[in-house]
Motif scaffolding. Structure first.
Motif, mmCIF file in Angstrom:
data_model
loop_
_atom_site.group_PDB
_atom_site.id
_atom_site.type_symbol
_atom_site.label_atom_id
_atom_site.label_comp_id
_atom_site.label_asym_id
_atom_site.label_seq_id
_atom_site.Cartn_x
_atom_site.Cartn_y
_atom_site.Cartn_z
ATOM 1 N N GLY A 348 -25.066 21.057 12.437
ATOM 2 C CA GLY A 348 -25.006 21.560 13.805
ATOM 3 C C GLY A 348 -25.519 22.978 13.908
ATOM 4 O O GLY A 348 -25.752 23.484 14.997
ATOM 5 N N ASN A 349 -25.721 23.627 12.782
ATOM 6 C CA ASN A 349 -26.290 24.971 12.748
ATOM 7 C C ASN A 349 -27.767 24.847 12.402
ATOM 8 O O ASN A 349 -28.114 24.519 11.267
ATOM 9 N N PRO A 350 -28.684 25.104 13.350
ATOM 10 C CA PRO A 350 -30.112 24.908 13.061
ATOM 11 C C PRO A 350 -30.623 25.808 11.960
ATOM 12 O O PRO A 350 -31.614 25.484 11.309
ATOM 13 N N LEU A 351 -29.976 26.935 11.727
ATOM 14 C CA LEU A 351 -30.400 27.822 10.647
ATOM 15 C C LEU A 351 -30.101 27.187 9.298
ATOM 16 O O LEU A 351 -30.945 27.166 8.398
ATOM 17 N N VAL A 352 -28.893 26.645 9.141
ATOM 18 C CA VAL A 352 -28.539 25.969 7.894
ATOM 19 C C VAL A 352 -29.390 24.718 7.712
ATOM 20 O O VAL A 352 -29.897 24.436 6.624
ATOM 21 N N ASP A 353 -29.582 23.963 8.798
ATOM 22 C CA ASP A 353 -30.328 22.714 8.707
ATOM 23 C C ASP A 353 -31.812 22.922 8.454
ATOM 24 O O ASP A 353 -32.513 21.992 8.062
ATOM 25 N N SER A 354 -32.311 24.135 8.677
ATOM 26 C CA SER A 354 -33.736 24.387 8.469
ATOM 27 C C SER A 354 -34.089 24.528 6.998
ATOM 28 O O SER A 354 -35.263 24.470 6.630
ATOM 29 N N VAL A 355 -33.091 24.716 6.132
ATOM 30 C CA VAL A 355 -33.340 24.883 4.702
ATOM 31 C C VAL A 355 -33.425 23.506 4.057
ATOM 32 O O VAL A 355 -32.492 22.709 4.154
ATOM 33 N N ALA A 356 -34.539 23.221 3.385
ATOM 34 C CA ALA A 356 -34.793 21.885 2.845
ATOM 35 C C ALA A 356 -33.713 21.447 1.864
ATOM 36 O O ALA A 356 -33.289 20.289 1.868
ATOM 37 N N GLU A 357 -33.238 22.360 1.010
ATOM 38 C CA GLU A 357 -32.275 21.981 -0.010
ATOM 39 C C GLU A 357 -30.882 21.738 0.549
ATOM 40 O O GLU A 357 -29.985 21.335 -0.175
ATOM 41 N N HIS A 358 -30.687 21.978 1.857
ATOM 42 C CA HIS A 358 -29.404 21.680 2.488
ATOM 43 C C HIS A 358 -29.379 20.276 3.084
ATOM 44 O O HIS A 358 -28.366 19.864 3.646
ATOM 45 N N LYS A 640 -43.482 25.723 9.620
ATOM 46 C CA LYS A 640 -42.087 26.111 9.835
ATOM 47 C C LYS A 640 -41.774 26.369 11.302
ATOM 48 O O LYS A 640 -40.619 26.616 11.658
ATOM 49 N N SER A 641 -42.789 26.336 12.157
ATOM 50 C CA SER A 641 -42.610 26.750 13.553
ATOM 51 C C SER A 641 -41.551 25.963 14.322
ATOM 52 O O SER A 641 -40.849 26.555 15.157
ATOM 53 N N PRO A 642 -41.379 24.640 14.098
ATOM 54 C CA PRO A 642 -40.306 23.951 14.839
ATOM 55 C C PRO A 642 -38.927 24.554 14.577
ATOM 56 O O PRO A 642 -38.100 24.653 15.487
ATOM 57 N N HIS A 643 -38.679 24.958 13.323
ATOM 58 C CA HIS A 643 -37.395 25.587 12.992
ATOM 59 C C HIS A 643 -37.259 26.935 13.704
ATOM 60 O O HIS A 643 -36.171 27.298 14.160
ATOM 61 N N MET A 644 -38.365 27.685 13.780
ATOM 62 C CA MET A 644 -38.310 28.985 14.444
ATOM 63 C C MET A 644 -37.868 28.837 15.890
ATOM 64 O O MET A 644 -37.003 29.573 16.380
ATOM 65 N N ALA A 645 -38.469 27.881 16.582
ATOM 66 C CA ALA A 645 -38.135 27.684 17.994
ATOM 67 C C ALA A 645 -36.708 27.176 18.156
ATOM 68 O O ALA A 645 -35.971 27.628 19.045
ATOM 69 N N ARG A 646 -36.289 26.229 17.311
ATOM 70 C CA ARG A 646 -34.940 25.670 17.435
ATOM 71 C C ARG A 646 -33.875 26.719 17.160
ATOM 72 O O ARG A 646 -32.857 26.785 17.853
ATOM 73 N N ILE A 647 -34.091 27.528 16.119
ATOM 74 C CA ILE A 647 -33.114 28.575 15.804
ATOM 75 C C ILE A 647 -33.069 29.604 16.935
ATOM 76 O O ILE A 647 -31.992 30.057 17.348
ATOM 77 N N GLY A 648 -34.227 29.987 17.450
ATOM 78 C CA GLY A 648 -34.253 30.917 18.578
ATOM 79 C C GLY A 648 -33.558 30.342 19.796
ATOM 80 O O GLY A 648 -32.780 31.037 20.477
ATOM 81 N N ASN A 649 -33.784 29.056 20.052
ATOM 82 C CA ASN A 649 -33.201 28.412 21.228
ATOM 83 C C ASN A 649 -31.691 28.238 21.111
ATOM 84 O O ASN A 649 -31.000 28.096 22.127
ATOM 85 N N SER A 650 -31.157 28.236 19.876
ATOM 86 C CA SER A 650 -29.711 28.102 19.712
ATOM 87 C C SER A 650 -28.970 29.320 20.249
ATOM 88 O O SER A 650 -27.774 29.247 20.535
ATOM 89 N N VAL A 651 -29.686 30.450 20.426
ATOM 90 C CA VAL A 651 -29.099 31.665 21.000
ATOM 91 C C VAL A 651 -29.704 31.961 22.366
ATOM 92 O O VAL A 651 -28.986 32.236 23.330
ATOM 93 N N TYR A 652 -31.019 31.890 22.453
ATOM 94 C CA TYR A 652 -31.739 32.169 23.703
ATOM 95 C C TYR A 652 -32.174 30.833 24.313
ATOM 96 O O TYR A 652 -33.237 30.299 23.990
ATOM 97 N N ARG A 653 -31.329 30.299 25.170
ATOM 98 C CA ARG A 653 -31.519 28.942 25.667
ATOM 99 C C ARG A 653 -32.744 28.773 26.555
ATOM 100 O O ARG A 653 -33.161 27.642 26.831
ATOM 101 N N ASP A 654 -33.335 29.873 26.997
ATOM 102 C CA ASP A 654 -34.490 29.755 27.874
ATOM 103 C C ASP A 654 -35.785 29.517 27.107
ATOM 104 O O ASP A 654 -36.839 29.330 27.711
ATOM 105 N N ILE A 655 -35.727 29.508 25.769
ATOM 106 C CA ILE A 655 -36.941 29.204 24.999
ATOM 107 C C ILE A 655 -37.353 27.760 25.232
ATOM 108 O O ILE A 655 -38.516 27.464 25.528
#
Length: 707
Positions: A348-358, A640-655
């Motif tokens: 549920g945390n896009p930052l944690v989920d963005s790491v392949a080994e997780h 890696k760009s999809p992770h960048m947008a998802r992590i940003g959007n988890s805080v800044y919902r207007d992305i």
């Protein structure tokens, strides 16, 4: 008369010499297989996290332990900074510092870089040797110990975190973990083994200082002690070993090198409260044992006494907790730990989920990193556990089951199960060797029918001691099978096997052939995989048209340019992956790095990189002087760009309003960017040089491109 010791038989001496030779060769191979990176690229620190560890080690060696503990690094997480001394497990740095100082004192002035590069290889061999000791303690079979040493020496699941140059916490933590486990089961061997529990506590302190995975070690020992109680194997020896280990280890965790990170978590964190409860439970069990012995209670009386004591203790703890503990004293499970128990693979945390080994471990990964041992593990567990039961063997069962479960939840956790898999595989190889030797030594005289055994008298159980005689825990053995039902079938099958010499030899040779073929494939598989695991990422090798290799040093060229061509106080904005390398190689200030302690800060990077140029510039100009992006395909920043947008959007919902996965930030089939991607700063900077993708030079000026 005088007692004369019989000299060892020549065959036994030869066997021991052969075993010793295999162990020596295995330990040498353990080091050599981890040196491919050094041979191909030189003595270079790899990956991302190892660069932080190296930079922290340099600081510790240069300024000392006290200064390291107080170190507030203003060159990271700009403008916030980071207190490194209280957010780092310092065991790795202390180890390197100790080795570096010892070598210098002995007259070998090696560089700190070389010490850090070779530590993973040396500790990898050390872990292999101690795994052999663990296998010996569990099986009491020398062949199993030797086989476990040889397998652990080159097992890819262990290699993945112990390649030379991979100066990361796990490179020493696995050695610390196996040492702690070995000393724990050694402390349970007999009543005089309590000094091993003291050493186990000291080893656990080192484990805590080395890696956050100490929580796994803590809970494994707690679970094993609980399992021993549940199967009725509680003993003063268990109480003494657990008490010594827990008191020494917990005190060292709270007040030792990692005290700022651990704090009072053993008494506050849900992840660590279980072993603490086991400690107090064992004290109550020992108390009831003493009281029952004093009162001369029978089994029923002892059970009632235990229920009464535990009932009173439970009420007292509940009342004290409700009255004395403030709200929130007991902390919740972390997001990563919760992800190990929920059904789907995301935390549920896009930052944690963005790491392949997780991510969850695919089935193919097990064959990739364990090869034949993944098949030998359950077979070895079966052949070991159901014969001559012991505390150590129950530990192997618990370790294999728990480690196997968690290894399936996260790719990086396959590392935790590697010692257990190795011990089980070693036990299976020992079984195969014994099976083959027994079959080859069989003669026609052995094949004479021995007759069926008479069933035991009704109402008695064979092998059971008389009343009033209690079998000591150290002498636990299997119960003899009864002559009822299916046991007669197995008894008859065993007799058929013993009466047929040809069958015995055929099965032995077949088993040896299959095992030999598996080992024949396992060894080259491990060495081939070691070479691929030895690619340092910060450098890559390419092949020219004439077939020769050339080293592509693209990353370090960019970092060297930053170091040599920018002001010392320059602030470099890049995706968080590269923060450690920018700090370590370029020695420049970064916005974020692999510590990932501040989700909002990384989300801000995602907001800037996924935003149009003008919006991105209006934010970035307050944080950075330079923007660094990686291009060239493969795993570059666009990948890696999809992770960048998802992590940003988890805080800044207007992305990505109404779209938490940011599906509009990407590419159509054929590599055509979506409108959102086409306007993003990241896409424009990565595509610099293309005429159809212009960059506003009044906002962002190009200064360097590595070749």
């Amino acid at each position: 008369g005088d007692r004369v010791e019989e000299a060892p038989r020549p065959a036994a001496m030869q066997a021991n010499l052969l075993r010793a030779g295999i162990v020596v060769v295995s330990l040498i191979a353990a080091v050599q297989i981890r040196l491919y990176a050094v041979k191909n690229y030189g003595r270079v620190i790899h990956e991302f996290d190892p660069w932080f560890n190296f930079r922290a080690t340099e600081y510790m060696v240069s300024h000392g332990w006290r200064a390291f503990q107080a170190w507030f690094d203003e060159g990271v997480w700009y403008p916030l900074g980071r207190h490194v001394g209280s957010t780092t497990y310092p065991g790795l740095q202390l180890t390197a510092w100790g080795i570096h100082s010892a070598l210098h004192a002995a007259g070998y002035p090696v560089s700190l870089n070389d010490v850090c590069v070779f530590i993973p290889a040396g500790f990898g061999a050390l872990a292999a040797g101690i795994t052999g000791l663990l296998a010996w303690e569990v099986t009491r079979k020398p062949n199993a110990a030797v086989a476990a040493t040889a397998i652990m020496a080159i097992l890819p699941a262990h290699l993945m975190r112990s390649i030379a140059g991979g100066y990361d916490n796990e490179s020493i933590a696995i050695t610390a973990m196996v040492t702690t486990f070995y000393l724990w089961v050694r402390a349970l061997r007999d009543d005089g083994a309590w000094p091993a529990a003291v050493l186990c506590g000291l080893s656990y302190i080192y484990m805590v200082a080395a890696w956050g995975g100490y929580v796994f070690v803590l809970n494994m020992i707690g679970l094993h002690a609980t399992a021993l109680v549940l199967v009725g194997w509680f003993s003063p020896r268990l109480w003494r070993a657990y008490t010594l280990w827990f008191l020494i280890g917990t005190a060292g965790a709270i007040f030792g090198p990692a005290r700022y990170l651990v704090g009072w978590q053993p008494f506050q964190s849900l992840e660590q409260l279980g072993p603490t409860a086991v400690f107090f439970g064992l004290q109550l069990l020992q108390l009831t044992e003493l009281m029952a012995r004093r009162r001369r209670l029978d089994a029923t009386g002892k059970l009632l006494l235990r229920l009464k004591v535990f009932g009173y203790a439970g009420v007292a703890v509940a009342a004290a907790g409700a009255l004395l503990l403030p709200e929130g004293f007991i902390g919740p499970l972390s997001a990563r730990v919760r992800g190990l128990f929920i059904k789907h693979t995301k935390t549920g945390n896009p930052l944690v989920d963005s790491v392949a080994e997780h991510q969850a471990t695919p089935a193919a990964v097990y064959w990739h990193y364990f090869h034949f041992t993944i098949v030998a593990t359950p077979l070895g567990l079966i052949t070991t556990v159901f014969k001559d039961k012991s505390d150590a063997k129950l530990f192997l069962v618990v370790y294999t089951m728990v480690g196997g479960y968690f290894s399936g939840k996260m790719i990086r956790l396959v590392l935790l199960i590697s010692p257990a898999a190795t011990v089980c595989a070693g036990a299976f190889i020992d079984f195969c060797i014994a099976f083959l030797l027994d079959a080859l030594s069989a003669t026609e005289a052995d094949a004479e029918p021995k007759g069926k055994k008479e069933p035991p008298p009704r109402g008695t159980k064979p092998g059971k001691p008389g009343k009033g005689v209690k079998k000591p825990p150290a002498a636990r053995t299997d119960k003899q099978p009864t002559a009822d039902g299916g046991s007669l079938f197995w008894q008859e099958l065993e007799e058929v096997y013993h009466e047929n010499v040809v069958l015995r030899r055929s099965l032995g040779l077949l088993m040896a052939t299959v095992l030999g073929l598996a080992l024949f494939r396992f060894v080259p598989h491990s060495f081939a995989l070691a070479q691929s695991l030895s690619e340092p990422q910060i450098m890559v090798r390419g092949r020219t048209r004439d077939g020769s290799f050339v080293v592509i040093d693209d990353f370090r060229e960019a970092y060297w340019w930053l170091k040599n061509s920018t002001p010392q106080d320059a602030r470099i904005m890049a995706w968080w992956d590269y923060g450690y390398q920018i700090n370590g190689v370029a020695n420049r200030t970064t916005i974020a790095d692999g510590n990932t302690w501040n989700h909002e800060h990384i989300a801000t990077l995602g907001l800037i990189l996924s935003a149009p140029e003008h919006k991105a510039h209006s934010i970035a100009r307050h944080l950075a002087d330079y923007v660094l992006v990686w291009a060239g395909g493969g795993g570059d920043d666009l990948a890696k760009s999809p992770h960048m947008a998802r992590i940003g959007n988890s805080v800044y919902r207007d992305i990505c309003p109404g779209d938490p996965t940011c599906s509009q930030f990407g590419f159509y089939q054929g590599g055509v960017p979506t409108p959102m991607m086409e306007q993003a700063l990241l896409y424009k900077l990565v595509s610099y040089g293309r005429k159809d993708v212009p960059v506003n030079e009044s906002l962002f000026q190009h200064v360097f491109t590595s070749k």
